[in-house]
Design a protein around this motif. Structure first.
Motif, PDB file in Angstrom:
ATOM      1  N   VAL A  69      84.004 -49.823  42.472  1.00  0.00           N
ATOM      2  CA  VAL A  69      85.448 -49.794  42.201  1.00  0.00           C
ATOM      3  C   VAL A  69      85.724 -49.384  40.755  1.00  0.00           C
ATOM      4  N   GLY A  70      84.666 -49.082  39.988  1.00  0.00           N
ATOM      5  CA  GLY A  70      84.863 -48.390  38.714  1.00  0.00           C
ATOM      6  C   GLY A  70      84.922 -49.226  37.454  1.00  0.00           C
ATOM      7  N   GLY A  71      84.496 -50.495  37.524  1.00  0.00           N
ATOM      8  CA  GLY A  71      84.480 -51.287  36.287  1.00  0.00           C
ATOM      9  C   GLY A  71      83.982 -52.696  36.551  1.00  0.00           C
ATOM     10  N   ILE A  72      83.571 -53.369  35.488  1.00  0.00           N
ATOM     11  CA  ILE A  72      82.942 -54.697  35.637  1.00  0.00           C
ATOM     12  C   ILE A  72      83.953 -55.759  36.070  1.00  0.00           C
ATOM     13  N   LEU A  73      85.013 -55.926  35.303  1.00  0.00           N
ATOM     14  CA  LEU A  73      85.983 -56.975  35.638  1.00  0.00           C
ATOM     15  C   LEU A  73      86.694 -56.659  36.954  1.00  0.00           C
ATOM     16  N   LYS A  74      86.965 -55.383  37.158  1.00  0.00           N
ATOM     17  CA  LYS A  74      87.621 -54.948  38.398  1.00  0.00           C
ATOM     18  C   LYS A  74      86.735 -55.266  39.617  1.00  0.00           C
ATOM     19  N   THR A  75      85.423 -55.171  39.457  1.00  0.00           N
ATOM     20  CA  THR A  75      84.500 -55.502  40.550  1.00  0.00           C
ATOM     21  C   THR A  75      84.583 -56.985  40.883  1.00  0.00           C
ATOM     22  N   LEU A  76      84.589 -57.817  39.845  1.00  0.00           N
ATOM     23  CA  LEU A  76      84.657 -59.262  40.096  1.00  0.00           C
ATOM     24  C   LEU A  76      85.980 -59.625  40.768  1.00  0.00           C
ATOM     25  N   PHE A  77      87.049 -59.007  40.296  1.00  0.00           N
ATOM     26  CA  PHE A  77      88.358 -59.222  40.930  1.00  0.00           C
ATOM     27  C   PHE A  77      88.316 -58.783  42.401  1.00  0.00           C
ATOM     28  N   HIS A  78      87.743 -57.643  42.659  1.00  0.00           N
ATOM     29  CA  HIS A  78      87.669 -57.081  44.012  1.00  0.00           C
ATOM     30  C   HIS A  78      86.870 -58.005  44.942  1.00  0.00           C
ATOM     31  N   ILE A  79      85.760 -58.529  44.445  1.00  0.00           N
ATOM     32  CA  ILE A  79      84.936 -59.453  45.237  1.00  0.00           C
ATOM     33  C   ILE A  79      85.754 -60.684  45.641  1.00  0.00           C
ATOM     34  N   VAL A  80      86.448 -61.246  44.664  1.00  0.00           N
ATOM     35  CA  VAL A  80      87.255 -62.452  44.885  1.00  0.00           C
ATOM     36  C   VAL A  80      88.370 -62.161  45.891  1.00  0.00           C
ATOM     37  N   ASP A  81      89.036 -61.057  45.687  1.00  0.00           N
ATOM     38  CA  ASP A  81      90.162 -60.650  46.538  1.00  0.00           C
ATOM     39  C   ASP A  81      89.706 -60.421  47.986  1.00  0.00           C
ATOM     40  N   GLU A 113      86.911 -61.421  49.575  1.00  0.00           N
ATOM     41  CA  GLU A 113      86.424 -62.635  50.245  1.00  0.00           C
ATOM     42  C   GLU A 113      87.594 -63.446  50.777  1.00  0.00           C
ATOM     43  N   TRP A 114      88.561 -63.664  49.928  1.00  0.00           N
ATOM     44  CA  TRP A 114      89.692 -64.511  50.299  1.00  0.00           C
ATOM     45  C   TRP A 114      90.555 -63.841  51.375  1.00  0.00           C
ATOM     46  N   SER A 115      90.753 -62.547  51.252  1.00  0.00           N
ATOM     47  CA  SER A 115      91.586 -61.833  52.225  1.00  0.00           C
ATOM     48  C   SER A 115      90.998 -61.945  53.633  1.00  0.00           C
ATOM     49  N   TRP A 116      89.684 -61.782  53.726  1.00  0.00           N
ATOM     50  CA  TRP A 116      89.053 -61.883  55.041  1.00  0.00           C
ATOM     51  C   TRP A 116      89.147 -63.307  55.598  1.00  0.00           C
ATOM     52  N   ILE A 117      88.960 -64.289  54.739  1.00  0.00           N
ATOM     53  CA  ILE A 117      89.036 -65.674  55.224  1.00  0.00           C
ATOM     54  C   ILE A 117      90.459 -65.976  55.691  1.00  0.00           C
ATOM     55  N   ARG A 118      91.437 -65.504  54.946  1.00  0.00           N
ATOM     56  CA  ARG A 118      92.843 -65.672  55.380  1.00  0.00           C
ATOM     57  C   ARG A 118      93.058 -64.993  56.724  1.00  0.00           C
ATOM     58  N   ALA A 119      92.505 -63.815  56.895  1.00  0.00           N
ATOM     59  CA  ALA A 119      92.656 -63.097  58.164  1.00  0.00           C
ATOM     60  C   ALA A 119      92.014 -63.899  59.308  1.00  0.00           C
ATOM     61  N   SER A 147      89.212 -66.891  41.173  1.00  0.00           N
ATOM     62  CA  SER A 147      87.987 -67.138  41.939  1.00  0.00           C
ATOM     63  C   SER A 147      87.877 -68.624  42.295  1.00  0.00           C
ATOM     64  N   GLU A 148      88.132 -69.484  41.307  1.00  0.00           N
ATOM     65  CA  GLU A 148      88.006 -70.933  41.544  1.00  0.00           C
ATOM     66  C   GLU A 148      89.050 -71.420  42.543  1.00  0.00           C
ATOM     67  N   GLN A 149      90.253 -70.893  42.379  1.00  0.00           N
ATOM     68  CA  GLN A 149      91.358 -71.305  43.245  1.00  0.00           C
ATOM     69  C   GLN A 149      91.095 -70.886  44.698  1.00  0.00           C
ATOM     70  N   TYR A 150      90.742 -69.631  44.897  1.00  0.00           N
ATOM     71  CA  TYR A 150      90.495 -69.118  46.247  1.00  0.00           C
ATOM     72  C   TYR A 150      89.276 -69.781  46.883  1.00  0.00           C
ATOM     73  N   ARG A 151      88.287 -70.091  46.047  1.00  0.00           N
ATOM     74  CA  ARG A 151      87.037 -70.636  46.581  1.00  0.00           C
ATOM     75  C   ARG A 151      87.252 -71.962  47.320  1.00  0.00           C
ATOM     76  N   LEU A 152      88.193 -72.766  46.820  1.00  0.00           N
ATOM     77  CA  LEU A 152      88.489 -74.040  47.484  1.00  0.00           C
ATOM     78  C   LEU A 152      88.884 -73.792  48.931  1.00  0.00           C
ATOM     79  N   ASP A 153      89.702 -72.780  49.106  1.00  0.00           N
ATOM     80  CA  ASP A 153      90.198 -72.413  50.419  1.00  0.00           C
ATOM     81  C   ASP A 153      89.065 -71.882  51.314  1.00  0.00           C
ATOM     82  N   VAL A 154      88.229 -71.022  50.722  1.00  0.00           N
ATOM     83  CA  VAL A 154      87.112 -70.431  51.474  1.00  0.00           C
ATOM     84  C   VAL A 154      86.132 -71.536  51.878  1.00  0.00           C
TER      85      VAL A 154
END
Lengths: 154, 154
Positions: A35-47, A49-55, A79-86
């Motif tokens: 996805v073209g960058g370090i922080l953007k990759t971590l954001f993408h991973i978090v997003d 994971e959570w999107s699929w679990i919500r689905a 990441s911490e917030q979403y992880r609770l849900d996952v």
């Protein structure tokens, strides 16, 4: 299956720590691949994971924008917030749910089974972390270990 | 767990096909990160998977050298040959073997449990494939999909 999520979360947290040692410019720099960058990759991973679990839960999938989370602290908090849900979802999951059907709201003409989606989410994160490990070498810092063994997860 | 091995094998075979479209120089070129090159990564994945499975079986672990396998065809053949052995092991594996202890012959002061090693092998390949995906972009060719979904594995 939950053990591979636990592995991903540990490795992800170690990458967040790693990022804390790196100038912000490096975290945000545009890079070749993924996805073209370090922080953007971590954001993408978090997003993702959570999107699929919500689905899988049949819940509304929000679509956070990276532009609103362009700091290490914000991505880490997300990441911490979403992880609770996952984690809650995985704690309640059992293999008799493997073949339940899900249609992702962002792609309504497709359908998958739950077991397939959970493995997809696991592989998705490991794959992107592999990309980080190449970029980390470009930055010149030792990379986070990708080992599953030796972490006492099992 | 075997489903993630199946996923890895499919993705690996697609990378072998991808390599068939690329000049040999690109396959062998030294690169930043990981084990340092495209063909070398595929060799390393094949070697590590098989070595761990041999260790779990309590069998002698041979140690093939990349220098002896520096062609796409040789690495692909090695992958196919070893995979038969890995598949036979997984077909006979059940979750009551999760906690069996293994001491890898290349590191006799360490011990792990079988379930931990199998997940390690899965994650190991996905991680290295993530690295390939960055290098592939440098080569300028579209990358192999890392998706688990949509492959009909489950």
């Amino acid at each position: 299956m939950e053990l591979l999520f636990q592995y991903n979360w540990r490795v992800r947290d170690e990458w967040f720590d790693w990022c804390g040692e790196i100038p912000y410019d490096e975290l945000i720099r545009e890079r070749v691949g993924g996805v073209g960058g370090i922080l953007k990759t971590l954001f993408h991973i978090v997003d993702v994971e959570w999107s699929w679990i919500r689905a899988l839960k049949g819940e509304l999938v929000l679509d956070p924008e990276f532009e609103d989370y362009k700091s290490l602290e914000l991505v880490r908090k997300l990441s911490e917030q979403y992880r609770l849900d996952v984690k809650r979802f995985l704690d309640g999951w059992s293999s008799d749910q493997e073949h339940r059907i899900v249609t992702p709201p962002w792609n309504p003409e497709k359908s998958y089974v739950h077991g397939e989606v959970l493995r997809h989410v696991i592989a998705h994160e490991i794959h992107h972390i592999g990309q980080l490990s190449v970029w980390a070498k470009e930055v010149g810092r030792p990379v986070v270990s990708a080992n599953f063994i030796g972490r006492g997860i099992l």
